[in-house]
Design a protein around this motif. Structure first.
Motif, PDB file in Angstrom:
ATOM      1  N   VAL A 104       0.854  -1.196   0.000  1.00  0.00           N
ATOM      2  CA  VAL A 104       0.000   0.000   0.000  1.00  0.00           C
ATOM      3  C   VAL A 104       0.886   1.241   0.000  1.00  0.00           C
ATOM      4  CG1 VAL A 104      -1.635   1.328   1.402  1.00  0.00           C
ATOM      5  CG2 VAL A 104      -1.965  -1.145   1.092  1.00  0.00           C
ATOM      6  N   GLN A 105       0.522   2.224  -0.806  1.00  0.00           N
ATOM      7  CA  GLN A 105       1.376   3.393  -1.023  1.00  0.00           C
ATOM      8  C   GLN A 105       1.212   4.496   0.021  1.00  0.00           C
ATOM      9  OE1 GLN A 105       0.845   4.727  -5.141  1.00  0.00           O
ATOM     10  NE2 GLN A 105       0.347   2.633  -5.735  1.00  0.00           N
ATOM     11  N   GLN A 106       0.064   4.516   0.702  1.00  0.00           N
ATOM     12  CA  GLN A 106      -0.185   5.564   1.692  1.00  0.00           C
ATOM     13  C   GLN A 106      -1.296   5.109   2.632  1.00  0.00           C
ATOM     14  OE1 GLN A 106      -2.205   9.024   0.202  1.00  0.00           O
ATOM     15  NE2 GLN A 106      -1.519  10.392   1.848  1.00  0.00           N
ATOM     16  N   ILE A 107      -1.110   5.402   3.925  1.00  0.00           N
ATOM     17  CA  ILE A 107      -2.164   5.221   4.920  1.00  0.00           C
ATOM     18  C   ILE A 107      -2.600   6.607   5.384  1.00  0.00           C
ATOM     19  CG2 ILE A 107      -2.747   4.360   7.219  1.00  0.00           C
ATOM     20  CD1 ILE A 107      -0.657   2.163   6.829  1.00  0.00           C
ATOM     21  N   THR A 142      -0.253   9.662   6.640  1.00  0.00           N
ATOM     22  CA  THR A 142      -0.809  11.006   6.790  1.00  0.00           C
ATOM     23  C   THR A 142      -1.764  10.973   7.967  1.00  0.00           C
ATOM     24  OG1 THR A 142      -0.674  11.396   4.400  1.00  0.00           O
ATOM     25  CG2 THR A 142      -2.090  12.869   5.691  1.00  0.00           C
ATOM     26  N   SER A 143      -1.461  11.713   9.025  1.00  0.00           N
ATOM     27  CA  SER A 143      -2.292  11.756  10.220  1.00  0.00           C
ATOM     28  C   SER A 143      -3.071  13.063  10.251  1.00  0.00           C
ATOM     29  CB  SER A 143      -1.444  11.644  11.487  1.00  0.00           C
ATOM     30  OG  SER A 143      -0.786  10.398  11.538  1.00  0.00           O
ATOM     31  N   ILE A 144      -4.375  12.940  10.302  1.00  0.00           N
ATOM     32  CA  ILE A 144      -5.237  14.120  10.413  1.00  0.00           C
ATOM     33  C   ILE A 144      -5.870  14.095  11.793  1.00  0.00           C
ATOM     34  CG2 ILE A 144      -7.239  15.323   9.475  1.00  0.00           C
ATOM     35  CD1 ILE A 144      -6.579  14.237   6.783  1.00  0.00           C
ATOM     36  N   ARG A 145      -5.611  15.135  12.561  1.00  0.00           N
ATOM     37  CA  ARG A 145      -6.055  15.186  13.958  1.00  0.00           C
ATOM     38  C   ARG A 145      -7.167  16.208  14.104  1.00  0.00           C
ATOM     39  NH1 ARG A 145      -0.053  15.623  16.792  1.00  0.00           N
ATOM     40  NH2 ARG A 145       0.622  13.461  16.459  1.00  0.00           N
ATOM     41  N   ALA A 146      -8.279  15.765  14.666  1.00  0.00           N
ATOM     42  CA  ALA A 146      -9.446  16.637  14.785  1.00  0.00           C
ATOM     43  C   ALA A 146     -10.012  16.580  16.198  1.00  0.00           C
ATOM     44  CB  ALA A 146     -10.512  16.221  13.772  1.00  0.00           C
ATOM     45  N   CYS A 195      -6.077  14.627   0.770  1.00  0.00           N
ATOM     46  CA  CYS A 195      -4.769  14.075   1.134  1.00  0.00           C
ATOM     47  C   CYS A 195      -4.426  12.810   0.359  1.00  0.00           C
ATOM     48  CB  CYS A 195      -4.729  13.769   2.630  1.00  0.00           C
ATOM     49  SG  CYS A 195      -4.721  15.235   3.682  1.00  0.00           S
ATOM     50  N   LEU A 196      -5.421  12.213  -0.262  1.00  0.00           N
ATOM     51  CA  LEU A 196      -5.233  10.923  -0.919  1.00  0.00           C
ATOM     52  C   LEU A 196      -4.266  11.031  -2.096  1.00  0.00           C
ATOM     53  CD1 LEU A 196      -6.040   7.956  -1.127  1.00  0.00           C
ATOM     54  CD2 LEU A 196      -8.064   8.657  -2.408  1.00  0.00           C
ATOM     55  N   GLY A 197      -3.171  10.282  -2.032  1.00  0.00           N
ATOM     56  CA  GLY A 197      -2.184  10.260  -3.116  1.00  0.00           C
ATOM     57  C   GLY A 197      -1.402  11.540  -3.286  1.00  0.00           C
ATOM     58  N   ARG A 198      -1.448  12.433  -2.320  1.00  0.00           N
ATOM     59  CA  ARG A 198      -0.785  13.735  -2.412  1.00  0.00           C
ATOM     60  C   ARG A 198       0.592  13.642  -1.741  1.00  0.00           C
ATOM     61  NH1 ARG A 198      -3.116  19.097  -2.774  1.00  0.00           N
ATOM     62  NH2 ARG A 198      -1.786  20.674  -1.801  1.00  0.00           N
TER      63      ARG A 198
END
Length: 473
Positions: A104-107, A142-146, A195-198
């Motif tokens: 997998v290329q990105q989580i 990629t961690s997105i914190r909310a 953020c996907l694939g960026r």
């Protein structure tokens, strides 16, 4: 042209379902869930219980990118022994291992805002551990914190709505003066998709939030105004956190296991340190009042699915899950153990098989052969009580696995998932999670709870003390 394939965990949840709808025009979707729904073009549902590494590996086959939207605060078996943070680590570790095995290329991970310089609540500490676990397999994370995500059928928003609807007078203890920065579900979905694939988002952590920074007391007041309800909101000088948790759970009729960690986290200021991702993407976000209006409208249009209830028993939870037959009782027991420096999980499993016969010698006889097959026997009985068989094909240095293959204490019912015992390294080898999964006992359920279940906790606590006593340097 072949479209990229994206796996979404928690696909039937309120965030996962909205994210799938947003991505489907551009991507092929693998929707991972314990409750699969009908498929449609470009959308493939796969049954996946992330407590099973085999199912995680099967579920992620063919995925180019993967979203991790899972949080395990509610029990996952009829009898669940263990802390939710340890359950979270197992889920995240299985997911990360499966992603690594399929390239997998990105989580992309949705977690919580981490306030700087504070002693974190158990809930926020668990979110941070999951983030560390997902980043440990050399896959761009990629961690997105909310903070609070305001959307129809979201657990936090439902608790808020129910409290405002049911209480004409709302008492606000001091922690309700803490600051938070809620974000609308629609904005959260757009940020996840962006953020996907960026590449610029690889190996990055982003705080996100809406334009309003407000106290929880103001959040309650604004919600009441949007709902058209006149509520007397009074600040009180003191109310214990324990009383606050109990009161909120009873008023909203939400499980204590869901409410308690959330309330513990409210003592922290949940405000974004910066909004650089939103500034880069030009997504300022909806004001809180507008986000609540949209959530209430959407909630009226969404069929209501009540949260599962619970009752406490032997430090555990009773649970009903649609994936198991109603008359079948299943056990999950998870303990966190110290791992001495320089050792691995296989070393610990070997120590366990050496220590166990000595520890139980006055109760039962434990025979371990050269293939690491452990048989628990009692004098006068021709059959063993329990048989554990080491699985070399599914084991590794950092995750040895034993299947529970027989014994008079194991249910003989056909078609059961295989019970298993594992020792796995997590958090880059800092600690070990010892776990029994999908074990179905032959004893009547009430008797099992007061005998075998308690014996297992006693044994694992004894093993923990043994590990603490070792001088391995």
């Amino acid at each position: 042209m072949k479209r990229p394939k994206v796996a979404v965990t928690g696909a039937s949840g309120y965030i996962g379902s909205q994210l799938i709808a947003r991505l489907l025009p551009e991507y092929d979707i693998i929707a991972l869930s314990r409750s699969p729904i009908q498929e449609e073009p470009g959308l493939e549902w796969r049954y996946c219980d992330l407590f099973s590494l085999i199912q995680a590996e099967d579920g992620l086959k063919g995925a180019d990118f993967a979203f991790y939207l899972v949080h395990s605060m509610l029990p996952s078996a009829h009898l669940t022994q263990g802390h939710f943070s340890d359950m979270d680590l197992i889920l995240a570790d299985n997911f990360a291992r499966a992603c690594a095995s399929h390239g997998v290329q990105q989580i992309i991970y949705l977690g919580g805002i981490i306030p700087p310089g504070a002693e974190l609540s158990e809930h926020l500490r668990s979110r941070l551990e999951v983030e560390e676990c997902l980043s440990g397999r050399q896959i761009p994370l990629t961690s997105i914190r909310a903070s609070i995500i305001v959307g129809a059928r979201g657990s936090s928003f439902q608790i808020l709505e129910k409290m405002v609807k049911r209480l004409p007078v709302i008492l606000c203890p001091p922690w309700t003066l803490s600051q938070t920065q809620p974000i609308a579900l629609q904005d959260m979905i757009e940020l996840l998709a962006a953020c996907l694939g960026r590449p610029a988002c690889f190996h990055q952590k982003f705080d996100v939030g809406g334009p309003d920074i407000m106290s929880y007391m103001s959040l309650i007041q604004t919600t009441a105004e949007v709902m058209g309800l006149k509520r007397l909101i009074l600040q009180v000088p003191w109310m214990s956190m324990r009383l606050s948790r109990w009161w909120l759970s009873e008023i909203t009729r939400s499980p204590h296991e869901l409410v308690n960690p959330l309330v513990e986290s409210l003592k922290h200021p949940m405000v974004a340190q910066d909004l650089r991702l939103q500034e880069q993407l030009g997504i300022k976000g909806l004001p809180f009042r507008e986000a609540v209006q949209k959530a209430l409208i959407a909630q009226k249009q969404t069929p209501y699915k009540p949260l599962k209830t619970h009752s406490r028993f032997t430090q555990s939870l009773q649970f009903q899950d649609e994936i198991y037959p109603k008359d079948l009782k299943v056990v999950r027991s998870v303990q966190r153990l110290p791992l001495p420096q320089g050792r691995n999980a296989l070393w610990m499993a070997e120590k366990y098989t050496i220590w166990l016969p000595r520890f139980l010698r006055l109760l039962v006889q434990v025979n371990v052969d050269e293939n690491r097959i452990c048989s628990f026997c009692m004098r006068g009985l021709r059959q063993p009580l329990l048989v554990l068989k080491f699985s070399p094909e599914r084991s590794s240095l950092n995750r040895p696995l034993f299947y529970i293959t027989g014994g008079i204490l194991v249910s003989k019912r056909k078609g059961l998932m295989r019970g298993r015992l594992e020792f796995r390294e997590v958090l880059k080898g800092k600690t070990i999670i010892a776990a029994i999964h999908d074990f179905s006992p032959s004893l009547p359920w009430f008797i099992y709870n007061w005998t075998q279940a308690l014996v297992h906790l006693w044994v694992m606590e004894g093993f923990r003390r043994y590990l603490d006593s070792l001088d391995v340097l």
